[in-house]
Design an enzyme around this catalytic site. Sequence first.
Site, PDB file in Angstrom:
ATOM      1  N   ASN A   1       0.521   5.481  -0.397  1.00  0.00           N
ATOM      2  CA  ASN A   1      -0.402   6.922  -0.359  1.00  0.00           C
ATOM      3  C   ASN A   1       0.539   8.201  -0.183  1.00  0.00           C
ATOM      4  O   ASN A   1       1.110   8.252   0.725  1.00  0.00           O
ATOM      5  CB  ASN A   1      -1.610   6.880   0.589  1.00  0.00           C
ATOM      6  CG  ASN A   1      -2.623   7.945   0.689  1.00  0.00           C
ATOM      7  OD1 ASN A   1      -2.148   9.163   1.347  1.00  0.00           O
ATOM      8  ND2 ASN A   1      -3.705   7.890  -0.101  1.00  0.00           N
ATOM      9  N   VAL A   2       0.211   9.322  -1.205  1.00  0.00           N
ATOM     10  CA  VAL A   2       0.613  10.482  -1.006  1.00  0.00           C
ATOM     11  C   VAL A   2      -0.363  11.661  -1.511  1.00  0.00           C
ATOM     12  O   VAL A   2      -1.174  11.392  -2.390  1.00  0.00           O
ATOM     13  CB  VAL A   2       1.940  10.727  -1.866  1.00  0.00           C
ATOM     14  CG1 VAL A   2       3.254  10.098  -1.355  1.00  0.00           C
ATOM     15  CG2 VAL A   2       1.913  10.127  -3.212  1.00  0.00           C
ATOM     16  N   ARG A   3      -0.518  12.450  -0.596  1.00  0.00           N
ATOM     17  CA  ARG A   3      -1.687  13.259  -0.758  1.00  0.00           C
ATOM     18  C   ARG A   3      -1.133  14.810  -0.238  1.00  0.00           C
ATOM     19  O   ARG A   3      -0.366  15.011   0.359  1.00  0.00           O
ATOM     20  CB  ARG A   3      -2.887  12.831   0.067  1.00  0.00           C
ATOM     21  CG  ARG A   3      -2.401  12.615   1.754  1.00  0.00           C
ATOM     22  CD  ARG A   3      -3.494  11.977   2.297  1.00  0.00           C
ATOM     23  NE  ARG A   3      -3.104  11.692   3.784  1.00  0.00           N
ATOM     24  CZ  ARG A   3      -2.283  10.685   4.252  1.00  0.00           C
ATOM     25  NH1 ARG A   3      -2.088   9.760   3.404  1.00  0.00           N
ATOM     26  NH2 ARG A   3      -2.257  10.568   5.297  1.00  0.00           N
TER      27      ARG A   3
ATOM     28  N   GLY B   1     -18.490  12.145   0.461  1.00  0.00           N
ATOM     29  CA  GLY B   1     -19.198  11.728  -0.386  1.00  0.00           C
ATOM     30  C   GLY B   1     -18.391  11.260  -1.587  1.00  0.00           C
ATOM     31  O   GLY B   1     -18.749  11.425  -2.803  1.00  0.00           O
ATOM     32  N   GLY B   2     -17.207  10.708  -1.434  1.00  0.00           N
ATOM     33  CA  GLY B   2     -16.407  10.382  -2.736  1.00  0.00           C
ATOM     34  C   GLY B   2     -16.911   9.131  -3.255  1.00  0.00           C
ATOM     35  O   GLY B   2     -18.038   8.739  -2.803  1.00  0.00           O
TER      36      GLY B   2
ATOM     37  N   HIS C   1       0.706  -1.148   0.040  1.00  0.00           N
ATOM     38  CA  HIS C   1      -0.151  -0.017   0.061  1.00  0.00           C
ATOM     39  C   HIS C   1       0.973   1.335   0.134  1.00  0.00           C
ATOM     40  O   HIS C   1       1.789   1.258   0.718  1.00  0.00           O
ATOM     41  CB  HIS C   1      -0.999  -0.260   1.142  1.00  0.00           C
ATOM     42  CG  HIS C   1      -1.471   1.181   1.535  1.00  0.00           C
ATOM     43  ND1 HIS C   1      -0.693   2.154   2.535  1.00  0.00           N
ATOM     44  CD2 HIS C   1      -2.656   2.185   1.116  1.00  0.00           C
ATOM     45  CE1 HIS C   1      -1.625   3.171   2.681  1.00  0.00           C
ATOM     46  NE2 HIS C   1      -2.579   3.625   1.658  1.00  0.00           N
TER      47      HIS C   1
ATOM     48  N   HIS D   1      -7.886  -4.250  18.207  1.00  0.00           N
ATOM     49  CA  HIS D   1      -8.610  -5.358  18.731  1.00  0.00           C
ATOM     50  C   HIS D   1      -7.942  -6.866  18.549  1.00  0.00           C
ATOM     51  O   HIS D   1      -8.428  -7.787  19.034  1.00  0.00           O
ATOM     52  CB  HIS D   1      -9.944  -5.369  17.942  1.00  0.00           C
ATOM     53  CG  HIS D   1      -9.925  -5.677  16.667  1.00  0.00           C
ATOM     54  ND1 HIS D   1      -9.479  -4.510  15.821  1.00  0.00           N
ATOM     55  CD2 HIS D   1     -10.201  -6.555  15.690  1.00  0.00           C
ATOM     56  CE1 HIS D   1      -9.382  -5.079  14.641  1.00  0.00           C
ATOM     57  NE2 HIS D   1     -10.029  -6.111  14.462  1.00  0.00           N
TER      58      HIS D   1
END
Length: 307
Positions: free
Chosen positions: A111-113, A261-262, A109, A178
């Site tokens: 992710n860059v944002r 709302g994506g 995985h 958990h």
Amino acid sequence: MGSPNLELVEQFLKGLQDRICSALESEEDGAHFIEDAWQYDGGKGGGRTRVLCGGQLIEQGGVNFSHVIGHNLPPSATAHRPELVGRGFHAVGLSLVIHPRNPYVPTSHANVRFFIAEKANEDPVWWFGGGMDLTPYYPEMEDVVAWHEASLAACKPFGEDIYPRYKKWCDDYFFLKHRNETRGVGGLFFDDLNEWGFERCFEFMRSVGNHYLPAYLPIVQRRKNTPFGEREQAFQRYRRGRYVEFNLVYDRGTLFGLQSGGRTESILMSLPPVANWRYNWQPEEGSAEDKLYKNFLKPRDWLNINF
């Protein structure tokens, strides 16, 4: 310090999406990513989702670019920053999850944002975030160490303290409370980065994004032809259940996408195509599966490991 430049960030992320898809396709035997362009219903903007299904290497994976513009940041974005409540936003990012067919190839995985939160008559607030992490099923120490060496290389030009700090953040973030275990062997995680000014922070985000392929492709190439059978595949599907649990219970990116709302299909692309749950299952003592639990599902200093 420099002002934020959304266009530059978007250009980089689209180019990174192209490079990652091309490199992963080169490891396949004729399978390709299918692109699905979409518009953001919650405001303006949209994205291009690229998904590959049924490949010899990738059972299912996606490499997604999006740039959405909304009127109000959702609760997942303001829970730890209440001063941003009521601000409109730009959110531009690249997110990918690769679920390989062969259980000896880890799930990966990255992710860059980049975010800008805006409000009339007030200065915009901006920040970068992202990271990359590895989730093996039958881990090899060589691969785990190499993954973290690439993570270190991504951080090293920005200070000796950056890799240890963001490595620990990754260990803490990708932790299933958990289950009392990490999701995998970690990597990097960072958020709310703006302290160095736009140019330097953007440079760091690019470094993390650019180190994904050098980190992951050599592992893929070493393991993709390893023979496996029903036992290994059953264990892979059982452990994929943990991936589902994390993404639906804890993952802030999933929550942000759904709350804002994506596009649901693009957000839940991160889930594996097949996952299983077994009641109170325990690995056999001394087995390869037991090795994962005892040696890898806890935070460690992988660059100075000694078993």
